[in-house]
Design a protein around this motif. Structure first.
Motif, short mmCIF file in Angstrom:
data_model
loop_
_atom_site.label_atom_id
_atom_site.label_comp_id
_atom_site.label_asym_id
_atom_site.label_seq_id
_atom_site.Cartn_x
_atom_site.Cartn_y
_atom_site.Cartn_z
N PHE A 101 -4.57 -5.99 -9.21
CA PHE A 101 -5.44 -5.30 -8.47
C PHE A 101 -5.00 -3.63 -8.58
O PHE A 101 -3.61 -3.59 -9.32
CB PHE A 101 -4.89 -5.68 -7.18
CG PHE A 101 -5.46 -7.05 -6.64
CD1 PHE A 101 -6.29 -7.40 -6.21
CD2 PHE A 101 -4.48 -7.62 -6.64
CE1 PHE A 101 -7.32 -8.61 -4.98
CE2 PHE A 101 -4.75 -9.11 -6.63
CZ PHE A 101 -6.00 -9.45 -5.75
N PHE A 105 -7.47 -2.51 -1.93
CA PHE A 105 -7.22 -2.54 -3.07
C PHE A 105 -8.49 -3.53 -4.24
O PHE A 105 -9.66 -4.27 -3.33
CB PHE A 105 -6.01 -4.19 -3.31
CG PHE A 105 -4.62 -3.68 -3.24
CD1 PHE A 105 -4.18 -3.33 -3.96
CD2 PHE A 105 -4.20 -4.02 -1.88
CE1 PHE A 105 -2.81 -2.65 -3.33
CE2 PHE A 105 -2.58 -3.64 -0.87
CZ PHE A 105 -2.38 -2.75 -2.07
N LYS A 123 1.07 -1.06 -0.13
CA LYS A 123 0.27 -0.03 0.14
C LYS A 123 0.91 1.10 -0.18
O LYS A 123 0.57 2.00 -0.95
CB LYS A 123 -0.64 0.00 1.04
CG LYS A 123 -2.10 -1.21 1.10
CD LYS A 123 -2.55 -1.20 2.45
CE LYS A 123 -4.27 -1.88 2.46
NZ LYS A 123 -4.38 -2.14 4.06
N LYS A 148 -4.74 -0.32 -6.40
CA LYS A 148 -4.99 0.69 -4.83
C LYS A 148 -6.28 1.36 -5.28
O LYS A 148 -6.10 2.37 -6.01
CB LYS A 148 -3.34 0.57 -4.78
CG LYS A 148 -4.07 1.18 -3.19
CD LYS A 148 -2.09 2.35 -3.14
CE LYS A 148 -2.56 3.65 -1.45
NZ LYS A 148 -1.14 3.76 -1.18
#
Length: 242
Positions: A233, A207, A178, A235
């Motif tokens: 994915f 995510f 992250k 963020k």
């Protein structure tokens, strides 16, 4: 349609092809989760590269790199995007990314021998403007920031096999990821220890699931499945509430 043949090596053991089944439920720890194992492995590969110019094993095989590159093309990832290769190993993926036109590349690995090998491979390819650093992703202490794309091919798997405090390390991995990514930055992960469903759960906080990348499938007992999970994915900004 994606070519589902794999040319080289799978996870957990360099002798496995990606089409071979790896554990996807609860699994024990392994020497493959230790820094000592990888340092010894990359030291051997470094010596081999110096002797005969062989870059060594390509984690999950060359098809795994092409798969991610195809997604990057379709997603129109700009050539100047800041890209982080987590656990770069021999730097082979950095080479492919550079050949594909990407010019803002960083590779990290906690193995000093890996870093030496990756730098040697890049230098042999004439790619001297790529950053390769000796960094433990889990202990990067906020030094990794503002990346547009983070790529993991087997590093999260190895962390999951670490005999020491693996539960905490998996949580720390997500938190570090992250911190490393910009908001709306992408994370592409390839794993053979975890299923799609398990990865969706692991990366559910912070995510958003974007898509699953096609991987080789197998059929057993009338059921179809995949030996490798490859997911993307994005963020998302987390709203902090009092």
């Amino acid at each position: 349609m994606e070519d589902t043949t794999e040319d080289s090596h799978g996870c957990g053991n360099a002798t496995h092809s990606e089409g071979e089944r790896c554990s996807d439920n609860d699994f024990g720890t392994s020497k493959l989760g230790t820094k000592e194992y990888w340092e010894e492995a990359y030291q051997r590969e470094l010596e081999t590269f110096k002797d005969i110019g062989d870059v060594g094993e390509i984690w999950f095989g060359e098809e795994s790199m092409r798969r991610v590159l195809r997604w990057m093309d379709k997603a129109k990832i700009p050539e100047n995007a800041a890209i982080l290769d987590i656990g770069t190993g021999n730097g082979a993926f950095l080479v492919e990314l550079a050949k594909h036109g990407y010019n803002n590349l960083t590779g990290i690995d906690y193995s000093p021998a890996s870093v030496k090998l990756a730098r040697s491979v890049l230098q042999a390819e004439g790619l001297t403007d790529i950053t390769v650093k000796e960094v433990d992703f889990l202990n990067s202490q906020g030094d990794l920031k503002e990346f547009d794309v983070c790529i993991d091919k087997g590093t999260f798997d190895a962390i999951s096999l670490n005999p020491d405090d693996t539960k905490q390390d998996k949580k720390l991995y997500v938190q570090t990821l992250k911190e490393a990514l910009k908001d709306k930055g992408f994370f592409a992960i390839t794993s053979c220890n975890w299923t799609k469903e398990q990865l969706l759960e692991r990366f559910s906080e912070g995510f958003e699931f974007v898509q699953e990348l096609p991987t080789p499938s197998f059929q057993f007992g009338g059921k179809k499945g995949n030996s490798v999970a490859a997911l993307v994915f994005m963020k998302v900004h987390e709203h902090v509430t009092d």
